[in-house]
Design a protein around this motif. Structure first.
Motif, PDB file in Angstrom:
ATOM      1  N   LEU A 233       0.826  -1.200   0.000  1.00 31.60           N
ATOM      2  CA  LEU A 233       0.000   0.000   0.000  1.00 31.60           C
ATOM      3  C   LEU A 233       0.862   1.253   0.000  1.00 31.60           C
ATOM      4  CD1 LEU A 233      -2.669   1.523   0.230  1.00 31.60           C
ATOM      5  CD2 LEU A 233      -2.637   1.099   2.696  1.00 31.60           C
ATOM      6  N   TYR A 234       1.870   1.287   0.851  1.00 34.84           N
ATOM      7  CA  TYR A 234       2.722   2.478   0.916  1.00 34.84           C
ATOM      8  C   TYR A 234       3.512   2.646  -0.376  1.00 34.84           C
ATOM      9  CZ  TYR A 234       5.589   6.064   3.142  1.00 34.84           C
ATOM     10  OH  TYR A 234       6.193   7.249   3.462  1.00 34.84           O
ATOM     11  N   LYS A 235       3.924   1.543  -0.975  1.00 32.67           N
ATOM     12  CA  LYS A 235       4.650   1.588  -2.244  1.00 32.67           C
ATOM     13  C   LYS A 235       3.805   2.246  -3.332  1.00 32.67           C
ATOM     14  CE  LYS A 235       6.781  -1.480  -5.701  1.00 32.67           C
ATOM     15  NZ  LYS A 235       8.161  -0.982  -5.656  1.00 32.67           N
ATOM     16  N   SER A 236       2.540   1.870  -3.395  1.00 34.54           N
ATOM     17  CA  SER A 236       1.663   2.446  -4.422  1.00 34.54           C
ATOM     18  C   SER A 236       1.436   3.938  -4.201  1.00 34.54           C
ATOM     19  CB  SER A 236       0.322   1.704  -4.452  1.00 34.54           C
ATOM     20  OG  SER A 236      -0.432   1.971  -3.281  1.00 34.54           O
ATOM     21  N   CYS A 237       1.437   4.362  -2.937  1.00 36.04           N
ATOM     22  CA  CYS A 237       1.240   5.784  -2.636  1.00 36.04           C
ATOM     23  C   CYS A 237       2.486   6.603  -2.954  1.00 36.04           C
ATOM     24  CB  CYS A 237       0.878   5.964  -1.163  1.00 36.04           C
ATOM     25  SG  CYS A 237      -0.718   5.259  -0.680  1.00 36.04           S
ATOM     26  N   LEU A 238       3.678   6.009  -2.734  1.00 36.85           N
ATOM     27  CA  LEU A 238       4.923   6.747  -2.908  1.00 36.85           C
ATOM     28  C   LEU A 238       5.250   7.062  -4.358  1.00 36.85           C
ATOM     29  CD1 LEU A 238       7.620   5.314  -0.456  1.00 36.85           C
ATOM     30  CD2 LEU A 238       6.567   7.578  -0.442  1.00 36.85           C
ATOM     31  N   LYS A 239       4.859   6.188  -5.282  1.00 34.87           N
ATOM     32  CA  LYS A 239       5.268   6.373  -6.678  1.00 34.87           C
ATOM     33  C   LYS A 239       4.841   7.730  -7.205  1.00 34.87           C
ATOM     34  CE  LYS A 239       5.246   4.307 -11.273  1.00 34.87           C
ATOM     35  NZ  LYS A 239       5.065   5.596 -11.931  1.00 34.87           N
ATOM     36  N   GLY A 240       3.633   8.115  -6.905  1.00 29.48           N
ATOM     37  CA  GLY A 240       3.148   9.407  -7.383  1.00 29.48           C
ATOM     38  C   GLY A 240       3.938  10.564  -6.801  1.00 29.48           C
TER      39      GLY A 240
ATOM     40  N   VAL B  79       0.344  12.020   0.088  1.00 28.84           N
ATOM     41  CA  VAL B  79       0.725  10.619   0.306  1.00 28.84           C
ATOM     42  C   VAL B  79       0.351  10.166   1.705  1.00 28.84           C
ATOM     43  CG1 VAL B  79       2.700   9.076   0.588  1.00 28.84           C
ATOM     44  CG2 VAL B  79       2.557  10.558  -1.404  1.00 28.84           C
ATOM     45  N   SER B  80       0.602  11.021   2.697  1.00 28.77           N
ATOM     46  CA  SER B  80       0.344  10.648   4.088  1.00 28.77           C
ATOM     47  C   SER B  80      -1.126  10.352   4.322  1.00 28.77           C
ATOM     48  CB  SER B  80       0.814  11.765   5.029  1.00 28.77           C
ATOM     49  OG  SER B  80       2.203  11.960   4.933  1.00 28.77           O
ATOM     50  N   LEU B  81      -1.999  11.248   3.847  1.00 26.71           N
ATOM     51  CA  LEU B  81      -3.422  11.007   4.064  1.00 26.71           C
ATOM     52  C   LEU B  81      -3.924   9.852   3.204  1.00 26.71           C
ATOM     53  CD1 LEU B  81      -5.973  11.729   5.511  1.00 26.71           C
ATOM     54  CD2 LEU B  81      -6.465  13.438   3.755  1.00 26.71           C
ATOM     55  N   GLU B  82      -3.440   9.756   1.971  1.00 29.49           N
ATOM     56  CA  GLU B  82      -3.850   8.659   1.093  1.00 29.49           C
ATOM     57  C   GLU B  82      -3.530   7.311   1.742  1.00 29.49           C
ATOM     58  OE1 GLU B  82      -5.388   6.980  -2.544  1.00 29.49           O
ATOM     59  OE2 GLU B  82      -5.439   9.040  -1.777  1.00 29.49           O
ATOM     60  N   PHE B  83      -2.315   7.187   2.260  1.00 24.66           N
ATOM     61  CA  PHE B  83      -1.912   5.930   2.892  1.00 24.66           C
ATOM     62  C   PHE B  83      -2.753   5.637   4.132  1.00 24.66           C
ATOM     63  CE2 PHE B  83       0.577   3.948   6.307  1.00 24.66           C
ATOM     64  CZ  PHE B  83       0.761   2.687   5.756  1.00 24.66           C
ATOM     65  N   VAL B  84      -2.877   6.625   5.012  1.00 25.57           N
ATOM     66  CA  VAL B  84      -3.593   6.412   6.270  1.00 25.57           C
ATOM     67  C   VAL B  84      -5.058   6.086   6.010  1.00 25.57           C
ATOM     68  CG1 VAL B  84      -4.378   7.531   8.382  1.00 25.57           C
ATOM     69  CG2 VAL B  84      -2.023   7.842   7.622  1.00 25.57           C
ATOM     70  N   PHE B  85      -5.685   6.824   5.114  1.00 23.02           N
ATOM     71  CA  PHE B  85      -7.105   6.615   4.853  1.00 23.02           C
ATOM     72  C   PHE B  85      -7.341   5.237   4.233  1.00 23.02           C
ATOM     73  CE2 PHE B  85     -11.294   7.220   3.054  1.00 23.02           C
ATOM     74  CZ  PHE B  85     -11.918   8.091   3.949  1.00 23.02           C
ATOM     75  N   ARG B  86      -6.522   4.893   3.247  1.00 21.67           N
ATOM     76  CA  ARG B  86      -6.705   3.594   2.597  1.00 21.67           C
ATOM     77  C   ARG B  86      -6.411   2.442   3.552  1.00 21.67           C
ATOM     78  NH1 ARG B  86      -3.444   3.910  -2.952  1.00 21.67           N
ATOM     79  NH2 ARG B  86      -4.021   1.692  -2.966  1.00 21.67           N
TER      80      ARG B  86
ATOM     81  N   ASP C 104     -10.458   0.242   4.266  1.00 15.82           N
ATOM     82  CA  ASP C 104     -10.647  -0.865   3.317  1.00 15.82           C
ATOM     83  C   ASP C 104     -10.189  -0.526   1.905  1.00 15.82           C
ATOM     84  OD1 ASP C 104     -11.805  -2.290   5.428  1.00 15.82           O
ATOM     85  OD2 ASP C 104     -13.797  -1.501   4.989  1.00 15.82           O
ATOM     86  N   GLY C 105      -9.098   0.237   1.800  1.00 15.70           N
ATOM     87  CA  GLY C 105      -8.519   0.542   0.502  1.00 15.70           C
ATOM     88  C   GLY C 105      -9.140   1.720  -0.208  1.00 15.70           C
TER      89      GLY C 105
ATOM     90  N   SER D 179     -18.281   6.417   7.163  1.00 15.54           N
ATOM     91  CA  SER D 179     -18.887   5.719   6.026  1.00 15.54           C
ATOM     92  C   SER D 179     -17.905   4.797   5.302  1.00 15.54           C
ATOM     93  CB  SER D 179     -19.440   6.740   5.017  1.00 15.54           C
ATOM     94  OG  SER D 179     -18.398   7.561   4.509  1.00 15.54           O
ATOM     95  N   SER D 180     -16.590   4.969   5.561  1.00 12.47           N
ATOM     96  CA  SER D 180     -15.586   4.229   4.798  1.00 12.47           C
ATOM     97  C   SER D 180     -14.857   3.159   5.595  1.00 12.47           C
ATOM     98  CB  SER D 180     -14.545   5.198   4.215  1.00 12.47           C
ATOM     99  OG  SER D 180     -15.157   6.198   3.425  1.00 12.47           O
ATOM    100  N   ALA D 181     -14.704   3.353   6.910  1.00 13.40           N
ATOM    101  CA  ALA D 181     -13.906   2.429   7.726  1.00 13.40           C
ATOM    102  C   ALA D 181     -14.764   1.295   8.266  1.00 13.40           C
ATOM    103  CB  ALA D 181     -13.241   3.192   8.867  1.00 13.40           C
ATOM    104  N   THR D 182     -15.468   0.616   7.391  1.00  9.66           N
ATOM    105  CA  THR D 182     -16.437  -0.399   7.794  1.00  9.66           C
ATOM    106  C   THR D 182     -15.800  -1.528   8.601  1.00  9.66           C
ATOM    107  OG1 THR D 182     -17.731   0.090   5.810  1.00  9.66           O
ATOM    108  CG2 THR D 182     -18.225  -1.958   6.966  1.00  9.66           C
ATOM    109  N   SER D 183     -14.687  -2.073   8.104  1.00 10.34           N
ATOM    110  CA  SER D 183     -14.048  -3.205   8.803  1.00 10.34           C
ATOM    111  C   SER D 183     -13.562  -2.797  10.182  1.00 10.34           C
ATOM    112  CB  SER D 183     -12.877  -3.740   7.979  1.00 10.34           C
ATOM    113  OG  SER D 183     -13.330  -4.247   6.745  1.00 10.34           O
ATOM    114  N   TYR D 184     -12.985  -1.602  10.285  1.00 11.55           N
ATOM    115  CA  TYR D 184     -12.466  -1.134  11.573  1.00 11.55           C
ATOM    116  C   TYR D 184     -13.596  -0.957  12.572  1.00 11.55           C
ATOM    117  CZ  TYR D 184      -9.660   1.474  14.950  1.00 11.55           C
ATOM    118  OH  TYR D 184      -9.014   1.878  16.096  1.00 11.55           O
ATOM    119  N   LEU D 185     -14.695  -0.343  12.136  1.00 13.55           N
ATOM    120  CA  LEU D 185     -15.805  -0.089  13.049  1.00 13.55           C
ATOM    121  C   LEU D 185     -16.532  -1.386  13.416  1.00 13.55           C
ATOM    122  CD1 LEU D 185     -17.175   3.249  11.533  1.00 13.55           C
ATOM    123  CD2 LEU D 185     -15.542   2.915  13.409  1.00 13.55           C
ATOM    124  N   ASP D 186     -16.613  -2.335  12.472  1.00 15.96           N
ATOM    125  CA  ASP D 186     -17.177  -3.647  12.798  1.00 15.96           C
ATOM    126  C   ASP D 186     -16.324  -4.336  13.871  1.00 15.96           C
ATOM    127  OD1 ASP D 186     -19.170  -3.300  10.948  1.00 15.96           O
ATOM    128  OD2 ASP D 186     -18.261  -4.577   9.408  1.00 15.96           O
ATOM    129  N   LYS D 187     -15.014  -4.246  13.708  1.00 15.69           N
ATOM    130  CA  LYS D 187     -14.092  -4.848  14.669  1.00 15.69           C
ATOM    131  C   LYS D 187     -14.243  -4.185  16.034  1.00 15.69           C
ATOM    132  CE  LYS D 187      -9.266  -6.441  14.791  1.00 15.69           C
ATOM    133  NZ  LYS D 187      -9.524  -7.796  14.272  1.00 15.69           N
TER     134      LYS D 187
END
Length: 499
Positions: A161-168, A192-199, A203-204, A271-279
């Motif tokens: 995930l971090y690799k994909s964010c860094l390329k840009g 990059v920082s927010l993109e990585f943290v949010f994704r 859930d990506g 609305s986006s962190a479904t897995s985290y909030l379910d956990k």
């Protein structure tokens, strides 16, 4: 044992270290804690002006350390009146006394994250989030366990995930250099920082695909500034210092300035962190409380931490010059060739790369302060003396001095990339204290060590890997903004050899 595929030329230079042999603690003389708080109200104001405007941070502590001939003394810590309810602290500046701040049996960590004041809970949805809780509070264990469990479950996803964010980021820096001859690191690092943290937590999903669109970094920055303003200065001219002091250090910036931004941030994560909030619900935590905690983790700890840390990191790696850069490139490319790619196994074989990360964390830790209230009367020990602290007194540690303790580190003010290489270098890792814990310890639900400690160290190593697979060397220009470091790239020399 290192792999035979990995270059070890840097191992020929011994790490700089100096492990002192202190006297037994029982042999240290008992000394009264020196220093003074001055007159009520006015003493705190004077110390605040010394800290921000007359002396600056480092000289503020150094001058008093020299005056009292002690690394332990009394002083007032900003912001003071009218934001702090009590600005009196006992300062610890050496690596021997500092770790008492990690001992949650001896110190209470309730509401001391930002020191002698605490921002309004309006900034966190009315909740005292995990960072402000003491481990003795039941909610701390459940909230921190949730986060540690979640990060463990994402272990295999973090590097890709971090690799994909860094390329840009690298592409943008190169475009800026071609067009302007210089490239600001700040804006792409924000993205990059927010993109990585949010994704990672959502859930990506990208923040660009939510109502935040491209405004997430600026929203988080405003939210952070409103909470941390009492610890900052605008760097205005002398004539305008009274205005700077009044706005930032005498009054609290109100939540309504960022109320709309915070709602959009909260809604995006909810609305986006479904897995985290379910956990979270499986841990007995409501989705609402978990989400407010998540916004804080993502915005304050992670995004805010990356904004501060990576410019500092680049600054110190740049200071190592072309010799260090080529050694890093050689080690990184050899390990990647040996392992057939950028894998965790390859990264773990990069001993110089690991050492450089720790050395940057040591010489200028991204977290400057640690606080704790003495739970009972206790005894602390510097290298030279013992001191009694009474129950209820606030203890404060200034990390940049503790991690540059000359009785622990040889040439402590010098950046030495291979300082932590080898068996003797590894023994020094326990004195790298950036994470509210020792460098050799791990975060648990029972301590206050940063839950993202291992993540930050891994991402920093991975950043170097990706950077030196792409470039041989680089140069930068360093500046400051609101007391934080800024970096502008002046050159990026493309790699002449490949992995």
């Amino acid at each position: 044992m290192s792999s035979p595929c990995v270059s070890s030329s840097h191992l020929k230079n011994k790490s700089d270290y100096k492990l002192s042999s202190p006297p037994l603690l029982s042999d240290l003389p008992l000394r009264e804690i020196p220093g003074s708080y001055g007159l009520p109200f006015f003493g705190a104001i004077k110390d605040r002006w010394d800290y921000f405007y007359v002396q600056g941070e480092d000289q503020f502590f150094r001058s008093r350390m020299e005056k009292y001939n002690s690394t332990v003394f009394r002083v007032n810590m900003p912001p003071g009146p009218w934001i702090s309810h009590d600005s009196r602290v006992i300062v610890l500046l050496d690596g021997n006394s500092f770790p008492v701040l990690f001992d949650t049996f001896k110190v209470e960590k309730r509401d001391v994250l930002t020191g002698t004041y605490m921002p309004s809970t309006s900034f966190t949805g009315g909740y005292r989030v995990c960072a402000y809780l003491d481990p003795s509070e039941p909610a701390h264990a459940s909230l921190k366990s949730l986060l540690l469990s979640f990060l463990t479950s994402k272990h295999e996803e973090i590097v890709p995930l971090y690799k994909s964010c860094l390329k840009g980021m690298f592409d943008e820096l190169e475009d800026q250099l071609r067009g302007k001859g210089r490239a600001e690191f700040g804006p792409p690092n924000d993205v990059v920082s927010l993109e990585f943290v949010f994704r990672l937590f959502c859930d990506g999903k990208s923040p660009l695909d939510t109502k935040l669109e491209s405004k997430g970094p600026s929203m988080f920055k405003k939210w952070l500034i409103c909470q941390l303003a009492p610890l900052k200065t605008l760097g205005l001219s002398k004539l305008l210092i009274p205005i700077d002091d009044f706005i930032l250090h005498s009054i609290r910036l109100p939540f309504f300035l960022v109320k709309g931004d915070y709602k959009r941030l909260y809604d995006a994560f909810y609305s986006s962190a479904t897995s985290y909030l379910d956990k979270a619900e499986s841990f007995g935590i409501s989705r609402e409380e978990a989400c407010h905690n998540l916004v804080f983790i993502a915005g304050f700890n992670a995004f805010g931490g990356f904004l501060r840390w990576f410019p500092l990191f680049i600054k110190w790696v740049a200071s190592g010059g072309e010799t260090l850069h080529r050694e890093l490139a050689k080690e990184i490319r050899a390990a990647v060739r040996c392992e057939g790619g950028v894998t965790l196994n390859a990264i773990n074989k990069m001993t110089l790369t690991k050492s450089v990360v720790y050395e940057a964390l040591r010489i200028e830790p991204p977290v400057l302060y640690q606080y704790g209230l003495a739970k009972d009367d206790l005894m602390i020990h510097s290298h030279d003396a013992a001191f009694k602290i009474k129950k209820g007194e606030m203890i404060f540690g200034y990390q940049p001095f503790a991690t540059k303790d000359p009785k622990i580190f040889h040439n402590p003010d010098k950046f030495i990339g291979n300082r932590f290489v080898g068996e003797k270098g590894e023994k020094l890792l326990k004195y790298v204290l950036w994470s509210n814990g020792r460098g050799i310890d791990d975060p648990t639900m029972d301590n206050k060590q940063c839950p993202g400690k291992n993540l930050v160290e891994l991402l920093s190593r991975f950043f170097l890997v990706e950077f030196f697979l792409r470039y041989d060397t680089f140069s930068v220009e360093i500046g400051t903004l609101l007391s934080d470091t800024t970096v502008t790239f002046l050159s990026l020399k493309k790699a002449t050899t490949s992995a």
